[in-house]
Design a protein around this motif. Structure first.
Motif, PDB file in Angstrom:
ATOM      1  N   VAL A 170     123.299  -8.428 -13.887  1.00 23.89           N
ATOM      2  CA  VAL A 170     123.885  -8.599 -15.206  1.00 23.89           C
ATOM      3  C   VAL A 170     122.786  -8.399 -16.240  1.00 23.89           C
ATOM      4  CG1 VAL A 170     125.033 -10.249 -16.735  1.00 23.89           C
ATOM      5  CG2 VAL A 170     125.516 -10.280 -14.284  1.00 23.89           C
ATOM      6  N   HIS A 171     123.075  -7.623 -17.253  1.00 23.23           N
ATOM      7  CA  HIS A 171     122.105  -7.435 -18.344  1.00 23.23           C
ATOM      8  C   HIS A 171     122.641  -8.145 -19.577  1.00 23.23           C
ATOM      9  CE1 HIS A 171     119.119  -5.762 -20.981  1.00 23.23           C
ATOM     10  NE2 HIS A 171     120.095  -5.342 -21.772  1.00 23.23           N
ATOM     11  N   ILE A 172     121.876  -9.103 -20.057  1.00 26.24           N
ATOM     12  CA  ILE A 172     122.256  -9.848 -21.250  1.00 26.24           C
ATOM     13  C   ILE A 172     121.208  -9.569 -22.322  1.00 26.24           C
ATOM     14  CG2 ILE A 172     122.679 -12.128 -22.230  1.00 26.24           C
ATOM     15  CD1 ILE A 172     123.458 -13.004 -19.358  1.00 26.24           C
ATOM     16  N   PRO A 173     121.600  -8.814 -23.362  1.00 25.32           N
ATOM     17  CA  PRO A 173     120.636  -8.531 -24.437  1.00 25.32           C
ATOM     18  C   PRO A 173     120.351  -9.795 -25.245  1.00 25.32           C
ATOM     19  CG  PRO A 173     122.789  -7.585 -24.951  1.00 25.32           C
ATOM     20  CD  PRO A 173     122.894  -8.194 -23.586  1.00 25.32           C
ATOM     21  N   LEU A 174     119.089 -10.137 -25.338  1.00 23.85           N
ATOM     22  CA  LEU A 174     118.686 -11.324 -26.087  1.00 23.85           C
ATOM     23  C   LEU A 174     118.249 -10.919 -27.490  1.00 23.85           C
ATOM     24  CD1 LEU A 174     116.585 -13.137 -23.345  1.00 23.85           C
ATOM     25  CD2 LEU A 174     118.897 -13.691 -24.081  1.00 23.85           C
ATOM     26  N   PRO A 175     118.399 -11.829 -28.450  1.00 28.72           N
ATOM     27  CA  PRO A 175     117.936 -11.524 -29.803  1.00 28.72           C
ATOM     28  C   PRO A 175     116.414 -11.330 -29.824  1.00 28.72           C
ATOM     29  CG  PRO A 175     119.323 -13.495 -29.769  1.00 28.72           C
ATOM     30  CD  PRO A 175     119.048 -13.127 -28.355  1.00 28.72           C
ATOM     31  N   THR A 176     115.941 -10.633 -30.805  1.00 26.14           N
ATOM     32  CA  THR A 176     114.511 -10.401 -30.971  1.00 26.14           C
ATOM     33  C   THR A 176     113.775 -11.740 -31.008  1.00 26.14           C
ATOM     34  OG1 THR A 176     115.001  -8.421 -32.241  1.00 26.14           O
ATOM     35  CG2 THR A 176     112.771  -9.325 -32.449  1.00 26.14           C
ATOM     36  N   GLY A 177     112.674 -11.791 -30.265  1.00 27.52           N
ATOM     37  CA  GLY A 177     111.872 -13.007 -30.221  1.00 27.52           C
ATOM     38  C   GLY A 177     112.212 -13.948 -29.079  1.00 27.52           C
ATOM     39  N   TYR A 178     113.263 -13.651 -28.329  1.00 23.16           N
ATOM     40  CA  TYR A 178     113.653 -14.473 -27.190  1.00 23.16           C
ATOM     41  C   TYR A 178     113.177 -13.801 -25.911  1.00 23.16           C
ATOM     42  CZ  TYR A 178     116.825 -17.214 -30.119  1.00 23.16           C
ATOM     43  OH  TYR A 178     117.343 -18.034 -31.063  1.00 23.16           O
ATOM     44  N   THR A 179     112.788 -14.606 -24.919  1.00 20.48           N
ATOM     45  CA  THR A 179     112.390 -14.061 -23.624  1.00 20.48           C
ATOM     46  C   THR A 179     113.228 -14.681 -22.519  1.00 20.48           C
ATOM     47  OG1 THR A 179     110.659 -15.716 -23.275  1.00 20.48           O
ATOM     48  CG2 THR A 179     109.999 -13.659 -24.354  1.00 20.48           C
ATOM     49  N   PHE A 180     113.483 -13.912 -21.501  1.00 17.32           N
ATOM     50  CA  PHE A 180     114.265 -14.333 -20.336  1.00 17.32           C
ATOM     51  C   PHE A 180     113.350 -15.015 -19.323  1.00 17.32           C
ATOM     52  CE2 PHE A 180     117.220 -14.094 -16.893  1.00 17.32           C
ATOM     53  CZ  PHE A 180     116.473 -13.764 -15.790  1.00 17.32           C
ATOM     54  N   GLU A 181     113.746 -16.179 -18.836  1.00 15.49           N
ATOM     55  CA  GLU A 181     113.009 -16.855 -17.765  1.00 15.49           C
ATOM     56  C   GLU A 181     113.898 -17.249 -16.608  1.00 15.49           C
ATOM     57  OE1 GLU A 181     110.175 -19.831 -18.772  1.00 15.49           O
ATOM     58  OE2 GLU A 181     109.571 -18.791 -20.591  1.00 15.49           O
ATOM     59  N   ASN A 182     115.161 -17.569 -16.867  1.00 16.38           N
ATOM     60  CA  ASN A 182     116.037 -18.019 -15.798  1.00 16.38           C
ATOM     61  C   ASN A 182     117.479 -17.639 -16.127  1.00 16.38           C
ATOM     62  OD1 ASN A 182     116.952 -19.356 -13.486  1.00 16.38           O
ATOM     63  ND2 ASN A 182     117.211 -21.273 -14.576  1.00 16.38           N
ATOM     64  N   PHE A 183     118.217 -17.266 -15.105  1.00 16.17           N
ATOM     65  CA  PHE A 183     119.637 -16.959 -15.243  1.00 16.17           C
ATOM     66  C   PHE A 183     120.381 -17.734 -14.175  1.00 16.17           C
ATOM     67  CE2 PHE A 183     123.410 -14.585 -13.985  1.00 16.17           C
ATOM     68  CZ  PHE A 183     124.027 -14.386 -15.199  1.00 16.17           C
ATOM     69  N   ASN A 184     121.427 -18.459 -14.569  1.00 18.14           N
ATOM     70  CA  ASN A 184     122.210 -19.224 -13.611  1.00 18.14           C
ATOM     71  C   ASN A 184     123.692 -18.943 -13.861  1.00 18.14           C
ATOM     72  OD1 ASN A 184     122.329 -21.167 -11.436  1.00 18.14           O
ATOM     73  ND2 ASN A 184     123.263 -22.550 -12.904  1.00 18.14           N
ATOM     74  N   GLY A 185     124.207 -17.951 -13.167  1.00 19.01           N
ATOM     75  CA  GLY A 185     125.620 -17.611 -13.297  1.00 19.01           C
ATOM     76  C   GLY A 185     126.359 -17.988 -12.026  1.00 19.01           C
ATOM     77  N   PHE A 186     127.457 -18.723 -12.170  1.00 19.28           N
ATOM     78  CA  PHE A 186     128.175 -19.220 -10.994  1.00 19.28           C
ATOM     79  C   PHE A 186     129.670 -19.010 -11.193  1.00 19.28           C
ATOM     80  CE2 PHE A 186     128.938 -22.024  -7.439  1.00 19.28           C
ATOM     81  CZ  PHE A 186     127.774 -21.883  -6.697  1.00 19.28           C
ATOM     82  N   ILE A 187     130.316 -18.427 -10.195  1.00 19.86           N
ATOM     83  CA  ILE A 187     131.743 -18.165 -10.219  1.00 19.86           C
ATOM     84  C   ILE A 187     132.378 -18.861  -9.021  1.00 19.86           C
ATOM     85  CG2 ILE A 187     133.526 -16.376 -10.117  1.00 19.86           C
ATOM     86  CD1 ILE A 187     131.367 -14.397 -11.130  1.00 19.86           C
ATOM     87  N   THR A 188     133.538 -19.457  -9.215  1.00 19.03           N
ATOM     88  CA  THR A 188     134.280 -20.042  -8.089  1.00 19.03           C
ATOM     89  C   THR A 188     135.629 -19.337  -7.968  1.00 19.03           C
ATOM     90  OG1 THR A 188     135.216 -21.787  -9.479  1.00 19.03           O
ATOM     91  CG2 THR A 188     133.211 -22.315  -8.265  1.00 19.03           C
ATOM     92  N   GLY A 189     136.156 -19.317  -6.770  1.00 25.45           N
ATOM     93  CA  GLY A 189     137.441 -18.688  -6.502  1.00 25.45           C
ATOM     94  C   GLY A 189     137.676 -18.629  -5.010  1.00 25.45           C
ATOM     95  N   ARG A 190     138.342 -17.621  -4.556  1.00 21.05           N
ATOM     96  CA  ARG A 190     138.616 -17.420  -3.127  1.00 21.05           C
ATOM     97  C   ARG A 190     137.966 -16.127  -2.675  1.00 21.05           C
ATOM     98  NH1 ARG A 190     140.384 -21.995  -3.375  1.00 21.05           N
ATOM     99  NH2 ARG A 190     142.487 -22.695  -3.709  1.00 21.05           N
ATOM    100  N   CYS A 191     137.231 -16.190  -1.571  1.00 24.08           N
ATOM    101  CA  CYS A 191     136.548 -14.997  -1.047  1.00 24.08           C
ATOM    102  C   CYS A 191     137.559 -14.064  -0.377  1.00 24.08           C
ATOM    103  CB  CYS A 191     135.433 -15.394  -0.082  1.00 24.08           C
ATOM    104  SG  CYS A 191     135.984 -16.040   1.499  1.00 24.08           S
ATOM    105  N   SER A 192     137.099 -12.875  -0.050  1.00 24.26           N
ATOM    106  CA  SER A 192     137.992 -11.869   0.539  1.00 24.26           C
ATOM    107  C   SER A 192     138.550 -12.308   1.895  1.00 24.26           C
ATOM    108  CB  SER A 192     137.263 -10.535   0.687  1.00 24.26           C
ATOM    109  OG  SER A 192     136.141 -10.690   1.535  1.00 24.26           O
ATOM    110  N   ILE A 193     137.852 -13.151   2.606  1.00 19.81           N
ATOM    111  CA  ILE A 193     138.329 -13.636   3.919  1.00 19.81           C
ATOM    112  C   ILE A 193     139.420 -14.695   3.744  1.00 19.81           C
ATOM    113  CG2 ILE A 193     137.630 -14.859   6.016  1.00 19.81           C
ATOM    114  CD1 ILE A 193     134.869 -13.511   5.654  1.00 19.81           C
TER     115      ILE A 193
END
Length: 126
Positions: free
Chosen positions: A101-124
């Protein structure tokens, strides 16, 4: 591994490799063949994160999940994970979704950690 290899470390690492998914502390505890106390498991997992062997994410259930890294140990900047994690509400499997995932940050911000979590039902489980 950069640090001394122990039976505990090898047991945890082998459990993560066999699972081929992200595991919580509780899940690891049931999969490890050798007797290891809870504090040692946490300590080993944190050292694996520091060494770039695994990355962790915080799930919607409040648990931390740990998954093997591809090439973070060779990356001079450490972990570089910009992908979502998916937890199946039926079987409980937590997996890394390979699309970055690419998330453009505003000028002057730096990326250090990304925590994205989705719940649902898997293909199995659908």
């Amino acid at each position: 591994m950069k640090r001394r290899q122990t039976e505990s470390k090898m047991g945890i690492l082998n459990a993560l490799k066999k699972a081929n998914s992200a595991l919580s502390h509780d899940m690891l505890e049931t999969l490890i063949d050798t007797p290891i106390d809870r504090a040692t498991i946490y300590r080993v997992l944190n050292s694996f994160c520091e060494d770039g062997l695994v990355h962790k994410t915080l799930g919607d259930d409040g648990k931390q999940y740990f998954a093997l890294c591809g090439h973070c140990a060779e990356n001079e900047h450490g972990h570089n994970h910009t992908h979502f994690h998916f937890r199946c509400l039926n079987c409980g499997k937590v997996e890394c979704l390979k699309s970055d995932v690419h998330i453009p940050l505003p000028t002057g911000y730096t990326f250090e950690n990304f925590n994205g979590f989705i719940t649902g039902r898997c293909s199995i489980c659908i």
